[in-house]
Design an enzyme around this catalytic site. Sequence first.
Site: not given
Length: 186
Positions: A37, A45, A69, A113, A118-119
Amino acid sequence: MKKIIKKLLGLQKPALPPKSHLDILIENGLKVGQNFNMLPECIIDFSHCWHIEIGNNVTLAPRVHILAHDASTKLFLDYTKVKNVKIGNNVFVGTSTIIMPGVEIGDNVIVGAGSVVTKSIPSNVVYAGNPAKFICNLDTFLSKTKENMSSDNVFDESFTLRNAISLEDKVKMIDAVKNYGAAYVK
């Protein structure tokens, strides 16, 4: 003139419905599981969508961005860095979250939210923040939520816009939030 005659005689093939943006991403290699959904204004991307895999029972809230990317290296090295992104099963990604290249999100995860992921995130947890950090185990979060639910702040489908919620019912929900800190709707 031939087109007009064909149309009048019913010989022209019916036009196919336009493809959705998601259909085009899938044609270009995006992998999505069952019951996916994607709410409005999400960005997956496009230029590297074949590097993205999304599991079953996944919801992307509005304006989620998934990047595979990183073009920051293009100016300096003349190459763009590309990494795979994998989102497991039973995952909810909150509004305006950004998932960066190379991230893997496990199964049974809630991402709050506005998070910037980043990891990689393990299974059975809640993460949130910028950068996203561990908040608690999923079971702990669900237990605390269930403890806050009562007959006074839990509402059925009639309390939604899609079912024409009444003004009186809107007031009931507002009062429930004031009295219990939250309301819950089916």
